[in-house]
Every structure is written in C-alpha cells, then in structure tokens.
Scaffold this motif. Structure first.
Motif, mmCIF file in Angstrom:
data_model
loop_
_atom_site.group_PDB
_atom_site.id
_atom_site.type_symbol
_atom_site.label_atom_id
_atom_site.label_comp_id
_atom_site.label_asym_id
_atom_site.label_seq_id
_atom_site.Cartn_x
_atom_site.Cartn_y
_atom_site.Cartn_z
ATOM 1 N N ALA A 24 0.826 -1.209 0.000
ATOM 2 C CA ALA A 24 0.000 0.000 0.000
ATOM 3 C C ALA A 24 0.860 1.260 0.000
ATOM 4 N N SER A 25 2.026 1.201 0.629
ATOM 5 C CA SER A 25 2.895 2.374 0.687
ATOM 6 C C SER A 25 3.750 2.543 -0.562
ATOM 7 N N GLY A 26 3.816 1.508 -1.396
ATOM 8 C CA GLY A 26 4.570 1.612 -2.632
ATOM 9 C C GLY A 26 5.989 1.087 -2.553
ATOM 10 N N PHE A 27 6.412 0.578 -1.398
ATOM 11 C CA PHE A 27 7.760 0.032 -1.280
ATOM 12 C C PHE A 27 7.902 -1.302 -1.998
ATOM 13 N N VAL A 28 6.819 -2.049 -2.088
ATOM 14 C CA VAL A 28 6.795 -3.314 -2.803
ATOM 15 C C VAL A 28 5.722 -3.199 -3.882
ATOM 16 N N PRO A 29 6.050 -3.561 -5.123
ATOM 17 C CA PRO A 29 5.035 -3.413 -6.178
ATOM 18 C C PRO A 29 3.849 -4.348 -5.948
ATOM 19 N N ARG A 30 2.675 -3.869 -6.342
ATOM 20 C CA ARG A 30 1.470 -4.684 -6.238
ATOM 21 C C ARG A 30 1.471 -5.735 -7.338
ATOM 22 N N HIS A 31 0.730 -6.814 -7.085
ATOM 23 C CA HIS A 31 0.600 -7.858 -8.096
ATOM 24 C C HIS A 31 -0.310 -7.359 -9.206
ATOM 25 N N ASP A 32 0.130 -7.517 -10.431
ATOM 26 C CA ASP A 32 -0.709 -7.185 -11.579
ATOM 27 C C ASP A 32 -1.307 -8.487 -12.090
ATOM 28 N N GLU A 33 -2.478 -8.824 -11.587
ATOM 29 C CA GLU A 33 -3.105 -10.100 -11.922
ATOM 30 C C GLU A 33 -3.427 -10.204 -13.408
ATOM 31 N N GLU A 34 -3.790 -9.095 -14.026
ATOM 32 C CA GLU A 34 -4.090 -9.095 -15.459
ATOM 33 C C GLU A 34 -2.848 -9.493 -16.260
#
Length: 125
Positions: A24-34
């Motif tokens: 949520a803070s942007g330190f770790v990229p979110r999963h792009d499920e698409e």
C-alpha cells in the motif's frame, strides 16, 4: 496448545499485515493479476495452442484443493458434533453443506462458462 496456535496465527497475520502495508505504501510493487494471467495464457498457447476440452492438470489441482478443503470442513463439523455428543446431527449438517455447495457449483457453472476472458475485455473494463 491454544497459546502455541494463537501465537503462530499472530505471527502469520503480522507477516501478511506487513506485506500489505509495504504494498500500500509503494515500497513493494502490487501484483498485476491481469499481466500474470496474460503471461500464463500466452505460455499455455505457445506450448499447446488453444485449450480444448478439460485441462486435466488444472482440473486435478482444483479438485484436490476443493476436496481437501471440504474434508477439512467436514472433520471440523464432526469434531464439534462429537464434543457436543451429537455426531449424527453434525454429520448431517456437513452433508447438507456439501450438497448446498454442489448445487451452487452446478448453478453457476453455465454462467461462468459463458464468460471468456480476452485481451480486449480487460482493457474495456
């Protein structure tokens, strides 16, 4: 025993919370499920072309997962029933739950098979 299990659950929960905060803070990229889905679909098509019929591997994996989760719920229900000295009621409740899930699976099978994900449908949504 409750203290040990509670401690382990707390440790796992705190790890999940830490990962969620970092994403949520942007330190770790979110999963792009698409993107992951598109990549896996492209790899599957490159190996064997368009999927036809039932994917035996996918069916086996999903069947084992559902079977194990269902057995876990049935064991929990029967265990609770045995603690209350009413195993027949717990067994019938577990069987009823299994039948409800089976009926729900049959009911949503047809609508879900009509939905086919294409690259253009993910862009329009």
């Amino acid at each position: 025993m409750r203290l040990v299990v509670g401690g382990l659950l707390l440790i796992f929960g705190l790890q999940w919370l830490r990962k969620a905060i970092l994403r949520a803070s942007g330190f770790v990229p979110r999963h792009d499920e698409e993107a992951i889905f598109a990549e896996e679909l492209a790899a599957a098509r490159a190996v064997g072309g368009e999927p036809r019929g039932i994917d035996a591997y996918g069916f086996t994996i999903s069947f084992k997962g559902v079977l194990l989760e269902g057995l876990e719920v049935a064991f929990i229900a029967v265990t609770f029933g045995s603690n209350q000295h009413n195993v027949p009621l717990a067994a019938s409740a577990a069987l009823t739950a299994a039948l409800v899930v089976a009926v729900a699976g049959v009911a949503v099978h047809a609508p879900l098979t009509r939905y086919r994900r294409t690259p253009s449908s993910s862009q329009s949504a």
